[in-house]
Design an enzyme around this catalytic site. Structure first.
Site, PDB file in Angstrom:
ATOM      1  N   LYS A 113      -0.718   3.559   4.521  1.00  0.00           N
ATOM      2  CA  LYS A 113       0.279   4.580   4.857  1.00  0.00           C
ATOM      3  C   LYS A 113      -0.270   5.985   4.568  1.00  0.00           C
ATOM      4  O   LYS A 113      -0.193   6.877   5.407  1.00  0.00           O
ATOM      5  CB  LYS A 113       1.554   4.320   4.046  1.00  0.00           C
ATOM      6  CG  LYS A 113       2.673   5.269   4.373  1.00  0.00           C
ATOM      7  CD  LYS A 113       3.970   4.826   3.673  1.00  0.00           C
ATOM      8  CE  LYS A 113       4.781   6.037   3.294  1.00  0.00           C
ATOM      9  NZ  LYS A 113       5.143   6.106   1.918  1.00  0.00           N
ATOM     10  N   ASP A 146       7.512   4.556   6.679  1.00  0.00           N
ATOM     11  CA  ASP A 146       8.163   4.740   5.369  1.00  0.00           C
ATOM     12  C   ASP A 146       9.552   4.132   5.446  1.00  0.00           C
ATOM     13  O   ASP A 146       9.883   3.428   6.403  1.00  0.00           O
ATOM     14  CB  ASP A 146       8.176   6.230   4.980  1.00  0.00           C
ATOM     15  CG  ASP A 146       9.183   7.018   5.802  1.00  0.00           C
ATOM     16  OD1 ASP A 146       9.722   6.470   6.801  1.00  0.00           O
ATOM     17  OD2 ASP A 146       9.469   8.173   5.449  1.00  0.00           O
TER      18      ASP A 146
END
Ligand code: SF4
Length: 217
Positions: A121, A140
């Site tokens: 991420k 997210d």
């Protein structure tokens, strides 16, 4: 409307709804974004942006992060939460950059995600926003929730959600897609009490007025 058709419509409508969507972490170079992203775990961007001006002034280079004492770094970043682990990660990240990359933030997902404190991420955030490289979609909590509500995935595992989104949207939109969904998640489709009535996407959203329909219990 099929999932593909819905994605096609979203790819057209989301940039019209959020033409100014961007990363809400403040940064001036790839190193600053890398550090800010590590600090943003379990913390709001607003809070991170309060801490980073003094941190970036104290540590302008990777070597500075490698050399800053643990206690001093903890004191600076304390308000972002989980500050002991974050300080450890950031110091380790600085040392790894110096040792493996001459102090320069690398531009590949493999090298970035191998840095202490930086998984896929974080690597996607840095590649997309600091280097303009669309390597993946940042998933997210907002992107995960909206992807379920908008019927773009049936998965809750971020890695699988990312794969589903990458199949549905053109590569050149991957970085922006995550900004659009995050902005919609923060402003309209909140986790609790989403504003379905005022939502620009309600005509195409399979969860309109029943936003928990797709959320796993
Ligand atoms: S209609 Fe409701 S559930 Fe669907 S995107 Fe809009 S706010 Fe979210």
């Amino acid at each position: 409307m099929t999932r593909k058709e819905r994605a096609k419509t979203l790819a057209k409508e989301l940039p019209e709804i959020y033409p100014d969507a961007h990363c809400e972490l403040d940064f001036g170079n790839p190193l600053e974004l890398l550090v800010a992203t590590i600090l943003s775990a379990q913390c709001t961007d607003v809070r991170v942006n309060m801490v980073t001006p003094s941190l970036f002034k104290r540590c302008p280079s990777a070597a500075d992060y490698a050399g800053i004492p643990q206690e001093e770094l903890e004191t600076i970043i304390r308000s972002t939460g989980f500050y002991r682990n974050k300080a450890k990660s950031i110091r380790g990240m600085g040392a790894a950059l110096v040792e493996r990359h001459d102090g320069v933030v690398p531009k590949t997902i493999a090298e970035l995600s191998a840095l202490p404190g930086a998984g896929r991420k974080t690597a996607n955030v840095v590649l997309g926003n600091a280097f303009g490289i669309n390597e993946g979609v940042v998933v997210d909590t907002h992107v995960g929730r909206l992807s379920l509500r908008l019927g773009l995935t049936k998965n809750s595992d971020p890695v699988k959600v990312e794969q589903d989104l990458m199949k549905l949207f053109p590569r050149e939109q991957w970085t922006d897609l995550s900004h659009w969904l995050i902005w919609h998640g923060r402003r309209r489709c909140k986790a609790r009490n989403p504003d379905c009535e005022g939502c620009e996407l309600r005509e195409l959203c399979p969860s309109a007025d029943q936003p928990d329909r797709y959320l796993k219990k």
